[in-house]
Design a protein around this motif. Structure first.
Motif, short mmCIF file in Angstrom:
data_model
loop_
_atom_site.label_atom_id
_atom_site.label_comp_id
_atom_site.label_asym_id
_atom_site.label_seq_id
_atom_site.Cartn_x
_atom_site.Cartn_y
_atom_site.Cartn_z
N THR A 1 2.66 -3.84 6.24
CA THR A 1 2.93 -4.91 5.28
C THR A 1 4.31 -4.72 4.66
O THR A 1 4.59 -3.67 4.09
CB THR A 1 1.88 -4.93 4.15
OG1 THR A 1 0.57 -5.11 4.72
CG2 THR A 1 2.16 -6.07 3.18
N THR B 1 6.65 -2.48 -0.56
CA THR B 1 6.57 -3.54 -1.56
C THR B 1 7.72 -3.42 -2.54
O THR B 1 7.95 -2.35 -3.12
CB THR B 1 5.23 -3.45 -2.32
OG1 THR B 1 4.15 -3.50 -1.39
CG2 THR B 1 5.10 -4.59 -3.30
N GLU C 1 6.70 1.51 -3.11
CA GLU C 1 6.87 0.30 -3.92
C GLU C 1 7.88 0.51 -5.03
O GLU C 1 8.03 1.60 -5.58
CB GLU C 1 5.53 -0.17 -4.49
CG GLU C 1 4.84 0.80 -5.41
CD GLU C 1 3.49 0.28 -5.89
OE1 GLU C 1 3.18 0.48 -7.08
OE2 GLU C 1 2.76 -0.34 -5.08
N ARG D 1 6.59 5.48 -5.87
CA ARG D 1 6.92 4.26 -6.60
C ARG D 1 7.99 4.51 -7.67
O ARG D 1 8.15 5.62 -8.16
CB ARG D 1 5.67 3.64 -7.24
CG ARG D 1 4.97 4.51 -8.25
CD ARG D 1 4.01 3.66 -9.13
NE ARG D 1 3.06 2.93 -8.35
CZ ARG D 1 1.80 3.32 -8.11
NH1 ARG D 1 1.38 4.50 -8.59
NH2 ARG D 1 0.99 2.57 -7.40
N ASN E 1 -1.82 5.06 5.60
CA ASN E 1 -1.88 4.55 4.22
C ASN E 1 -0.77 5.14 3.35
O ASN E 1 -1.02 5.77 2.32
CB ASN E 1 -3.25 4.81 3.59
CG ASN E 1 -4.36 4.06 4.28
OD1 ASN E 1 -4.11 3.07 4.96
ND2 ASN E 1 -5.58 4.54 4.14
N LYS F 1 2.80 0.25 3.75
CA LYS F 1 3.07 -0.85 2.83
C LYS F 1 4.42 -0.62 2.16
O LYS F 1 4.62 0.40 1.49
CB LYS F 1 1.98 -0.95 1.76
CG LYS F 1 0.61 -1.31 2.30
CD LYS F 1 -0.42 -1.41 1.18
CE LYS F 1 -1.80 -1.76 1.73
NZ LYS F 1 -2.82 -1.85 0.65
N ASN G 1 -2.65 8.55 2.39
CA ASN G 1 -2.88 8.19 0.99
C ASN G 1 -1.80 8.78 0.08
O ASN G 1 -2.09 9.48 -0.90
CB ASN G 1 -4.26 8.63 0.53
CG ASN G 1 -5.38 7.99 1.32
OD1 ASN G 1 -5.22 6.90 1.86
ND2 ASN G 1 -6.51 8.68 1.43
N VAL H 1 1.62 7.74 -2.25
CA VAL H 1 2.29 6.64 -2.95
C VAL H 1 3.60 7.15 -3.54
O VAL H 1 3.61 8.16 -4.25
CB VAL H 1 1.40 6.06 -4.07
CG1 VAL H 1 2.15 4.97 -4.83
CG2 VAL H 1 0.10 5.52 -3.50
N THR I 1 2.28 4.14 0.95
CA THR I 1 2.74 3.03 0.13
C THR I 1 4.06 3.39 -0.54
O THR I 1 4.14 4.41 -1.25
CB THR I 1 1.70 2.68 -0.95
OG1 THR I 1 0.48 2.26 -0.32
CG2 THR I 1 2.20 1.55 -1.84
#
Length: 534
Positions: A455, A431, A379, A345, A375, A429, A341, A343, A377
């Motif tokens: 992804t 993105t 982005e 970005r 998990n 992920k 978890n 992230v 991420t």
């Protein structure tokens, strides 16, 4: 309601009384001499002790050059450095104390300090003055009599500022310079505010800038850090207290190691941490590095709005199983932890062409067998790289290094992807990721090994020529690849290998200059990959 008002009035009067009793204690009045010669440890400590005995207040360091060894802050004491004031570290190691020793990540016993507080409440270091550890000069004197290797003797040199098991800590405004070891170390403490610091600490090894070690309820803002080691680093050298509820913003970070780092020592958790609006530049061993290798659960971390310039290897994630113990006799070995978890970005990075990895790579992500990074991420990331990878580099094996010290070089010298290399991941992920290259690179942009639920959505990739594939999956079960924009002239867009690969969807929605949309290795059935044209 009347009873409540009465209680509040009493509390206000008590508080007013405390504030009214607070005094200023000028170290000159206790015998300190700011002549850059006199040793002032005892005089400064007398002022601190008198301030403490009187119920608290400010200990004033006026303009001048005050030589000192260890001074110990106590409850309700603010150490205030006037403009022009300098606390300067003694060159004699016998003038320093280690009142809470521990073992750091390389196995060295440390803990000596110039300014230290242990088990104190409501303390502060503030003002416009400077604390100068003279680390290089201390080392030069030390090596005249200490014949051990530098890797062993550095632990006897003092930290500049050390805060241990304290609550209610404020450090603001001051300049911290040239520590003998770590510049500032906050350990097992709560309710900390660090703001408007100027740190310039280079010249000897292990000059970390701001070190947060198992602390909670921490706010750090608007600091300018130039450090010989990691600029902003989070550790947990003890399994009993996590780094938790930490917010960082508005930092300028330059380092001979990493800009932002978590987990060199990682026994207790790192959680609920946010870092934003930072500029990282001229780092020689990583921009952002998130690591847990000693049992910690690193989770619920968000890093955003980051600009990097001239950094060697912009981003590293590592979940490992070194499982070290740093406080011998006080702690026990932990099982392998988790990294989940997280992230990252809104990052824009210019990677250095001269890097630990040859040729340079942008993002490294790796767990260990049986322990996936979960998990993660990424982005809105943009990274520019030098390029230069060969077809041989594209197949270079990467060691698992399960129990090794977590560093970029641990996985070098070559990574088989120029953009993102990921291994042992679940729920990755990517993105809106964009890479640019200064020269052609024959490695894939993305390589994922042993992945689940991956992804890729919104990739903008440069127009390389001669690649065997743009993206390579090895033993990936469950993946979606869509919105890939590239003018690369290559053999294959997506190559899938490994008998564990299945449930992969590739969607085309831009023109590609490739001969094959997807290619499956010998052990991968064609039905493992679904090609979608609409």
């Amino acid at each position: 309601m009347n009873d409540l008002l009465r209680i509040l009035s009493i509390l206000f009067l008590v508080s007013s009384g405390i504030n009214a009793k607070a005094e200023d204690f000028n170290i000159i009045n206790y015998g300190a001499v700011g002549d850059s010669i006199t040793l002032n440890s005892n005089a400064i400590q007398k002022a601190i002790d008198q301030c403490f005995d009187s119920g608290g207040g400010k200990v004033i360091v006026p303009s001048g050059k005050f030589i000192t060894g260890t001074i110990i802050l106590k409850d309700n004491v603010t150490l205030h450095l006037d403009q022009g004031a300098e606390l300067i570290g003694s060159l004699d190691l016998k003038d320093y104390k280690n009142i809470d020793p521990f073992t750091e990540g390389l196995g060295i016993d440390v803990g000596w300090a110039l300014v230290v507080a242990v088990d104190a409440r409501n303390i502060a270091v503030e003002g416009e003055g400077t604390i100068d550890g003279r680390g290089k000069a201390i080392k030069e004197k030390q090596i005249q009599t200490d014949t051990r290797s530098e890797g062993k003797r550095w632990g006897d040199r003092p930290f500049l500022l050390r805060i241990v098991r304290c609550s209610g800590v404020s450090v603001s405004g001051v300049s911290l310079k040239f520590a003998g070891a770590w510049t500032s170390h906050y350990s097992q403490s709560t309710h900390i505010q660090i703001r408007d610091l100027k740190i310039n600490s280079v010249g000897v090894a292990h000059n970390d800038g701001i070190g947060i070690d198992g602390c909670q309820h921490v706010r750090i803002e608007n600091c300018d850090v130039v450090s010989g080691d990691d600029a902003l680093v989070f550790k947990t050298t003890w399994s009993k207290m996590a780094c938790k509820d930490i917010q960082v913003t508005g930092m300028r970070l330059k380092s001979n190691q990493a800009g932002i780092k978590m987990g060199t020592e990682s026994m207790a958790n790192f959680e609920d941490i946010s870092i934003s609006d930072c500029y990282i530049y001229d780092t020689k061993n990583g921009g952002i590095k998130l690591l847990t290798v000693d049992g910690a659960h690193l989770r619920n971390v968000e890093i955003s709005e980051i600009t990097m310039d001239n950094v060697r290897t912009p981003i590293l994630f590592r979940l490992g199983s070194r499982l070290s113990v740093f406080r011998k006799g006080q702690d026990i070995q932990q099982p392998t932890g988790t990294l989940e978890n997280v992230v990252i970005r809104n990052v824009k990075a210019k990677a250095s062409a001269e890097a630990q990895l040859k040729p340079p790579s942008g993002i490294l992500i790796t767990g260990v067998p049986g322990h996936d990074i979960i998990n993660l991420t990424l982005e809105d990331i943009e990274i520019s790289l030098a390029g230069g990878g060969t077809l041989e580099d594209a197949r270079h094996p990467v060691a698992e290094a399960i129990d090794k010290y977590p560093e970029v070089k641990t996985f070098g010298p070559t990574i088989p992807a120029y953009g993102v290399w990921a291994r042992h991941v679940n729920g990755l992920k990517l993105t809106n990721i964009r890479f640019t290259l200064d020269s052609n690179d024959l490695r894939p942009a993305i390589v994922c090994e042993d992945g689940k639920h991956v992804t890729l959505d919104g990739l903008e990739l440069p127009g390389t020529t001669g690649n065997e594939e743009i993206i390579r999956f090895e033993n990936v079960d469950g993946a979606t690849v869509k919105s890939v924009d590239t003018k690369a002239n290559s053999l294959t867009m997506l190559r899938v290998e490994g008998e564990g690969s299945d449930n992969i969807a590739l969607k085309k929605n831009t023109d590609w200059k490739v001969q094959h949309a997807q290619t499956c290795g010998k052990r991968v059935p064609q039905e493992a990959v679904k090609f979608i044209t609409k």
